[in-house]
Design an enzyme around this catalytic site. Structure first.
Site, short mmCIF file in Angstrom:
data_model
loop_
_atom_site.label_atom_id
_atom_site.label_comp_id
_atom_site.label_asym_id
_atom_site.label_seq_id
_atom_site.Cartn_x
_atom_site.Cartn_y
_atom_site.Cartn_z
N SER A 57 35.30 21.46 -9.20
CA SER A 57 33.88 21.69 -9.46
C SER A 57 33.05 20.41 -9.56
CB SER A 57 33.70 22.51 -10.74
OG SER A 57 33.90 23.88 -10.48
N LYS A 60 30.15 20.13 -7.26
CA LYS A 60 28.80 20.63 -7.57
C LYS A 60 27.81 19.51 -7.87
CE LYS A 60 30.29 25.17 -9.30
NZ LYS A 60 31.74 25.11 -9.57
N SER A 119 28.62 26.03 -14.50
CA SER A 119 29.52 25.75 -13.38
C SER A 119 29.71 26.98 -12.49
CB SER A 119 30.89 25.26 -13.88
OG SER A 119 31.60 24.61 -12.83
N LYS A 221 29.86 16.37 -15.61
CA LYS A 221 30.43 17.59 -15.08
C LYS A 221 31.94 17.60 -15.25
CE LYS A 221 29.87 21.46 -12.81
NZ LYS A 221 31.11 21.99 -13.43
#
Length: 381
Positions: A57, A60, A119, A221
């Site tokens: 992720s 992202k 997320s 993140k």
């Protein structure tokens, strides 16, 4: 100018090597990791920073970066409502989602919070479709941005980071991407500091646990897949002299959420506690005014094309001594930003950093008589 910037980047590498020799790096329980001082642009320490990894992720972050660019260019608007496609709605049901629904249009603003706070993989697909029409076209934009930013070991296959052999990056590339988000879009980076977000009557927490544990952490993140392990990019800003200093940690391939959190905290604390970032020179600040021959001026101001910030172990900054090496004789014509020498910063007789010195002004050629006179002077010198 690009060559000068490249020379400054090389100088940072020299400084990083020197730092590594003066202070042992911490033991971090991760497959690869890196600590970047975003204020100086200097990598303080790392382990296997160029090892190819699955970014999960963390992908992202690029999805957000491309979307921020579309907002800046007014291709989309924050309050714009978009319809949710079946593809976005049906994205891997076992993965993280913000729970958008084809029956309910959703704003770009909510999708960005769903992307970075919750997320949401569904949010990633919906944003990709809103920006580029479909996620395949969006991935092309992601890879173009990666190329433009110099992320030479990165390739994206989708906007969410679900496993794909064509989705890969490195700790070093991800640190540079994170730095660009903070620098290029500070107004949107603030989303990363939000601890919880509610959409469709479902409240989810930010998976960056450092937001609760360390008040100086304001993003970035987390990511996790079975192959990638538990990953985290974290950024914190703390006092540095009369100003502030930002560090970015990248920790990849840890064994659990708890480990990625504690190792990221360890890395940030080590960097703040053991290093200082100092401004050596300002952009355009003359460090010398040497003589120039055959020119319309008798002397030229020399210095640096941009601010010179360096990160050094605590106590080292006071010991640094400058030693200027020039490409004499300087002869006109001389263009602004032409490299004219090197400034070495020396500690205990050893060079720790080399900086490219440039002309801060253009010097045209003198008249034919002036050039002839200086030719005689040079011959006699």
């Amino acid at each position: 100018m690009k060559k000068i910037i490249a020379a400054l980047a090389t100088s940072v590498m020299l400084m990083t090597s020197a730092v590594a020799q003066t202070l042992p790096a911490p033991n971090i329980a991760a497959k690869s990791w890196l600590l970047l001082d975003a204020t100086s642009g200097q990598i303080i320490a790392s382990q296997d920073p160029n090892a190819r990894i699955e970014p999960a992720s963390l992908t992202k972050i690029m999805t957000a970066y491309v979307t921020f660019g579309a907002l800046r260019d007014k291709k989309i608007q924050l309050n714009q409502m978009v319809n949710v496609s079946t593809k976005a709605w049906k994205v891997d049901s076992s993965s993280s989602k913000m729970f958008i629904d084809p029956a309910t249009p959703v704003s770009i603003n909510d999708l960005l919070y769903g992307l970075m706070v919750q997320s949401g993989n569904d949010a990633a697909v919906a944003l990709a479709e809103a920006v580029a029409g479909d996620d395949s076209a969006f991935v092309v934009l992601m890879n173009k941005e990666a190329q433009r930013l110099g992320l030479t070991s990165t390739h994206f296959a989708n906007p969410h980071g679900l496993p794909s052999p064509e989705n890969y990056s490195t700790a070093q590339d991800l640190s540079q991407l994170a730095q660009h988000v903070i620098k290029d879009f500070p107004e949107f980076y603030k989303i990363d500091s939000v601890k919880t977000f509610t959409y469709n009557k479902i409240t989810q927490p930010n998976r960056n646990r450092l937001l609760w544990l360390d008040p100086t952490v304001d993003g970035m993140k987390t990511g996790h897949t079975e192959a990638a392990g538990f990953c985290m990019i974290a950024s914190a800003k703390r006092p540095n002299g009369s100003g502030e200093r930002r560090l970015i940690s990248v920790v990849l391939g840890t064994s659990s959420d708890q480990v990625r959190t504690q190792e990221s905290q360890k890395l940030l604390n080590w960097g703040f506690q053991n290093f200082d970032t100092v401004k050596l020179y300002s952009k355009g600040q003359p460090i010398a005014t040497p003589e120039i021959w055959k020119g319309s001026k008798s002397a030229v101001k020399i210095g640096f094309a941009q601010d010179v910030m360096v990160t050094v172990p605590k106590g080292v900054a006071a010991k640094m001594k400058p030693a200027l090496e020039r490409k004499d004789p300087l002869v006109a014509p001389l263009a602004e930003n032409s490299r004219v020498g090197t400034l070495k910063m020396v500690v205990d007789g050893k060079p720790m950093l080399e900086l490219p010195v440039v002309a801060l002004e253009t010097v045209e050629q003198a008249s034919i008589f002036g050039r002839a006179w200086d030719s005689i002077r040079l011959w006699l010198k």
